[in-house]
Scaffold this motif. Structure first.
Motif, PDB file in Angstrom:
ATOM      1  N   UNK A 159       0.754  -1.023  -0.379  1.00 48.48           N
ATOM      2  CA  UNK A 159       0.105  -0.279   0.192  1.00 48.48           C
ATOM      3  C   UNK A 159       0.477   1.122   0.056  1.00 48.48           C
ATOM      4  N   UNK A 160       0.418   1.999  -0.894  1.00 49.62           N
ATOM      5  CA  UNK A 160       1.224   3.497  -0.668  1.00 49.62           C
ATOM      6  C   UNK A 160       0.275   4.473   0.458  1.00 49.62           C
ATOM      7  N   UNK A 161       0.700   5.555   1.156  1.00 45.58           N
ATOM      8  CA  UNK A 161       0.494   5.934   1.261  1.00 45.58           C
ATOM      9  C   UNK A 161      -0.763   6.267   1.391  1.00 45.58           C
ATOM     10  N   UNK A 162      -1.352   6.681   2.810  1.00 45.79           N
ATOM     11  CA  UNK A 162      -2.491   6.306   2.777  1.00 45.79           C
ATOM     12  C   UNK A 162      -3.592   6.641   4.302  1.00 45.79           C
ATOM     13  N   UNK A 163      -4.749   6.913   4.568  1.00 41.35           N
ATOM     14  CA  UNK A 163      -5.106   6.862   5.362  1.00 41.35           C
ATOM     15  C   UNK A 163      -6.486   5.830   5.878  1.00 41.35           C
TER      16      UNK A 163
END
Length: 310
Positions: free
Chosen positions: A207-211
């Motif tokens: 996963x990339x940057x994420x909430x």
């Protein structure tokens, strides 16, 4: 199959953690990169990764700490004799960034470069891997990648073959191809009689940057390995939400609900020092036990899961 973490920090580099990049070495010897922050090629110099073996790069999003190392990697791969095609997957705008950097710097590439801009739901097959893409939540388009390896044919029962009078040799490959063999005695041996059950391919989610996102749970369901950002501690959940990031506890909750086998926490804020790692890890392990926090130059092996004997 193994992962080497070249950069595990968030936003800006620190003395202990470079910015984002992870190398996946496939069983074939090919290498795939996930993100390519500044100084990624320097990190590669002190690893066992060879640039000429890099055949694909997957960019999660276009923030600088995930892409500023790309121009250097592309040029160095050419200088070091790389001539095979390189594919780069990433969000819309990636091709413009790369083309501009190459043109303005006068960089000449000796190899063909193919750039594929992805969107939510994009799917593609590379080697024996199915790659699926999901849009996450990070202010700008940021994507997760799910890599699903094809199941592999089961192991030959060599002892049974020998008992049937079939000695090791090229004939074994015929069984591996599912063929039947007629022995000199006239008896026929079918592949299904001497090959074990299929070996399940590995499923990995990066996963990339994420909430924190419910969507990620379904995307990561039953994965063998989930690599997820954990920029903040759980007490900074409001700050994490404000800056479109996740906490250790939120990443662990995704892993638990998605029924993944192992969670690796990545993209750690530079506000946290080495003395803080134990507390961050405890937060996550309280929710999902099989969790590790990765660090630069750490290598994680992901072996095939052999079918249980009946």
């Amino acid at each position: 199959m193994e992962f080497t973490f070249l950069g595990t920090g968030a936003g800006v580099p620190s003395t202990k953690r470079n910015v984002s990049s992870t190398a996946l070495r496939l069983d074939s010897g090919e290498v795939w990169l996930f993100d390519c922050g500044e100084a990624t090629q320097h990190q590669i110099l002190t690893s066992t990764i060879t640039l000429s073996k890099v055949t694909a790069i997957f960019i999660t999003h276009l923030h600088g700490d995930h892409i500023f190392g790309l121009p250097g990697i592309l040029g160095s791969r050419s200088f070091q004799g790389g001539e095979t095609e390189l594919k780069i997957y990433g969000p819309k705008g990636l091709a413009r960034f790369i083309n501009t950097a190459i043109e303005i710097s006068g960089t000449h590439l000796r190899y063909p470069l193919r750039m594929i801009e992805v969107e939510d739901g994009f799917q593609v097959q590379e080697s024996d891997m199915d790659i699926k893409v999901a849009l996450l939540e990070h202010g700008i388009d940021s994507f997760g990648y799910r890599i699903e390896e094809a199941d592999k044919i089961g192991s030959l029962n060599v002892e049974k073959l020998k008992s049937l009078g079939v000695q090791p040799g090229p004939v074994y490959q015929k069984f591996k191809k599912g063929e039947s063999i007629t022995l000199e005695s006239g008896n026929k041996v079918h592949a299904s009689e001497v090959i074990g059950p299929p070996i399940k391919g590995r499923h990995i989610v990066y996963c990339g940057d994420t909430r924190f996102l419910e969507k990620t749970i379904s995307f990561a369901t039953n994965a063998d390995l989930l690599i997820h950002e954990a920029t903040f501690s759980s007490e900074k959940s409001s700050l994490a939400f404000e800056y479109y990031h996740s906490t250790t506890k939120e990443a662990a909750q995704i892993a638990k609900t998605a029924n993944v086998k192992k969670l690796l926490l990545n993209h750690i804020s530079s506000r946290y020092q080495e003395v803080d790692m134990e507390e961050l890890l405890c937060e996550a392990k309280a929710v999902f036990e099989n969790t590790e926090i990765v660090k630069d130059h750490m290598t994680v092996h992901l072996p095939l899961t052999k079918p249980s004997s009946s």
